[in-house]
Design a protein around this motif. Structure first.
Motif, PDB file in Angstrom:
ATOM      1  N   UNK A   1      10.075 -18.016   6.426  1.00 27.18           N
ATOM      2  CA  UNK A   1      10.449 -18.887   5.308  1.00 27.18           C
ATOM      3  C   UNK A   1       9.286 -19.166   4.361  1.00 27.18           C
ATOM      4  N   UNK A   2       8.093 -18.695   4.709  1.00 26.32           N
ATOM      5  CA  UNK A   2       6.895 -19.080   3.958  1.00 26.32           C
ATOM      6  C   UNK A   2       6.699 -18.332   2.643  1.00 26.32           C
ATOM      7  N   UNK A   3       7.381 -17.212   2.452  1.00 28.07           N
ATOM      8  CA  UNK A   3       7.199 -16.424   1.232  1.00 28.07           C
ATOM      9  C   UNK A   3       8.465 -15.620   0.939  1.00 28.07           C
ATOM     10  N   UNK A   4       8.546 -15.091  -0.286  1.00 28.54           N
ATOM     11  CA  UNK A   4       9.737 -14.323  -0.678  1.00 28.54           C
ATOM     12  C   UNK A   4       9.880 -13.055   0.153  1.00 28.54           C
TER      13      UNK A   4
ATOM     14  N   UNK B   1      -2.593  -0.724  14.778  1.00 27.78           N
ATOM     15  CA  UNK B   1      -3.742  -0.478  13.899  1.00 27.78           C
ATOM     16  C   UNK B   1      -3.293  -0.113  12.491  1.00 27.78           C
ATOM     17  N   UNK B   2      -2.172   0.639  12.420  1.00 22.79           N
ATOM     18  CA  UNK B   2      -1.635   1.031  11.104  1.00 22.79           C
ATOM     19  C   UNK B   2      -1.168  -0.198  10.328  1.00 22.79           C
ATOM     20  N   UNK B   3      -0.585  -1.159  11.054  1.00 20.36           N
ATOM     21  CA  UNK B   3      -0.108  -2.386  10.417  1.00 20.36           C
ATOM     22  C   UNK B   3      -1.273  -3.207   9.872  1.00 20.36           C
ATOM     23  N   UNK B   4      -2.350  -3.284  10.645  1.00 12.57           N
ATOM     24  CA  UNK B   4      -3.545  -3.990  10.182  1.00 12.57           C
ATOM     25  C   UNK B   4      -4.105  -3.364   8.909  1.00 12.57           C
ATOM     26  N   UNK B   5      -4.180  -2.037   8.901  1.00 11.58           N
ATOM     27  CA  UNK B   5      -4.726  -1.335   7.737  1.00 11.58           C
ATOM     28  C   UNK B   5      -3.808  -1.494   6.524  1.00 11.58           C
ATOM     29  N   UNK B   6      -2.503  -1.445   6.760  1.00 11.93           N
ATOM     30  CA  UNK B   6      -1.544  -1.606   5.671  1.00 11.93           C
ATOM     31  C   UNK B   6      -1.612  -3.014   5.099  1.00 11.93           C
ATOM     32  N   UNK B   7      -1.805  -4.018   5.971  1.00 15.27           N
ATOM     33  CA  UNK B   7      -1.902  -5.409   5.523  1.00 15.27           C
ATOM     34  C   UNK B   7      -3.101  -5.599   4.605  1.00 15.27           C
TER      35      UNK B   7
ATOM     36  N   UNK C   1       6.251  -1.266   0.095  1.00 14.13           N
ATOM     37  CA  UNK C   1       6.405  -1.229  -1.365  1.00 14.13           C
ATOM     38  C   UNK C   1       7.845  -0.965  -1.794  1.00 14.13           C
ATOM     39  N   UNK C   2       8.509  -0.045  -1.104  1.00 16.70           N
ATOM     40  CA  UNK C   2       9.867   0.316  -1.511  1.00 16.70           C
ATOM     41  C   UNK C   2      10.901  -0.723  -1.109  1.00 16.70           C
TER      42      UNK C   2
ATOM     43  N   UNK D   1      -0.244  -8.668  -1.119  1.00 14.77           N
ATOM     44  CA  UNK D   1       0.764  -9.536  -1.734  1.00 14.77           C
ATOM     45  C   UNK D   1       1.858  -9.926  -0.750  1.00 14.77           C
ATOM     46  N   UNK D   2       1.890  -9.272   0.411  1.00 13.09           N
ATOM     47  CA  UNK D   2       2.918  -9.541   1.420  1.00 13.09           C
ATOM     48  C   UNK D   2       2.251 -10.086   2.683  1.00 13.09           C
ATOM     49  N   UNK D   3       2.555 -11.325   3.079  1.00 13.21           N
ATOM     50  CA  UNK D   3       1.996 -11.876   4.326  1.00 13.21           C
ATOM     51  C   UNK D   3       2.460 -11.069   5.538  1.00 13.21           C
ATOM     52  N   UNK D   4       1.557 -10.852   6.486  1.00 10.18           N
ATOM     53  CA  UNK D   4       1.867 -10.052   7.671  1.00 10.18           C
ATOM     54  C   UNK D   4       1.480 -10.831   8.932  1.00 10.18           C
TER      55      UNK D   4
END
Length: 255
Positions: free
Chosen positions: A37-40, A56-62, A120-121, A67-70
């Motif tokens: 609920x914290x962001x769009x 590890x991929x998620x960390x690098x992508x974050x 992004x998509x 612009x997107x909280x992870x």
């Protein structure tokens, strides 16, 4: 002091070596609900642990998509609340109450670039700026009706209308997606032409209904929150069916 202690119990942080990103670790249902609920748009990695494929991929992508909280959730008892049964990276978005799952075991190739592309998509927001990337998420959404805001980037109208109408978008969650189209961009001329518009005619506001492939324009005049709200409500009530479509030469009825 008590509030700080409570928050620290809900969220503990985790980080990987050689990474600058620190992700929140969600340890109970309330923490997950609060984070979603914290962001769009937010991303939650429902992963067993730091050794899981995709961690590890998620960390690098974050780090790349700031612009997107992870966050991470490794408590399997919580996963069932979100229909997750195995390691999954999930994107939540408020604009259409949508949950997009990327099941790690089913991913043909899970790398950082692929994960960034997934984010992004699917990054549909209350007001989404249209481009080739965001078009994927918009047209894959179950919400097929778009409130389209046409304005030329660089003009006061572009940022002004985005700010003004952003307060209205949440009212129509699950009913209409609000889309901002840059009329000054040559690649968007086809979208303008579909509504019978040219860049010089902007700003204008229209509605496109993907279910019926019908489209309407808000009559010329000041683009106010009240007028756009009435326009959206007219569509929902079915009153636009007898109104001329954008680009028609022989109108049935004027709104």
């Amino acid at each position: 002091m008590l509030v700080t202690l409570f928050v620290s119990l809900l969220l503990t942080c985790t980080s990987a070596k050689d990474q600058n990103v620190v992700l929140s670790r969600l340890n109970d249902t309330k923490a997950v609900e609060a984070f979603v609920a914290s962001a769009e748009v937010v991303l939650v990695g429902f992963l067993e642990g730091e050794d899981s494929h995709g961690y590890k991929e998620l960390l690098a992508a974050a780090e790349k998509v700031n612009s997107v909280p992870v966050a991470i959730c490794s408590v399997k008892e919580i996963w069932a609340d979100y229909s997750v049964s195995s390691d999954t990276i999930t994107l939540f978005r408020k604009a259409d109450n949508h949950q997009e799952n990327l099941v790690v075991a089913e991913a043909v190739k899970l790398d950082v670039d692929g994960l960034v592309n997934f984010i992004s998509t699917n990054e549909v927001r209350y007001i989404t700026e249209y481009n080739q990337v965001t078009a994927v998420g918009l047209f894959n959404s179950e919400v097929k009706t778009h409130l389209v805001i046409f304005a030329n980037r660089g003009s006061e109208d572009y940022s002004g209308l985005k700010d003004k109408l952003s307060v209205l978008a949440p009212e129509f969650t699950g009913k209409l997606l609000f889309v901002l189209i840059n009329g000054a961009l040559k690649s968007n001329s086809r979208s303008l032409g579909y509504f019978g518009l040219k860049s010089k005619d902007l700003p204008r506001v229209g509605i496109y209904d993907g279910n019926s492939d019908m489209k309407w324009l808000l009559p010329e005049g000041d683009i106010t929150v009240e007028r756009v709200q009435d326009f959206c409500q007219s569509f929902i009530r079915g009153e636009l069916k007898d109104v001329k479509q954008a680009g028609e030469t022989n109108p049935k009825t004027e709104l």
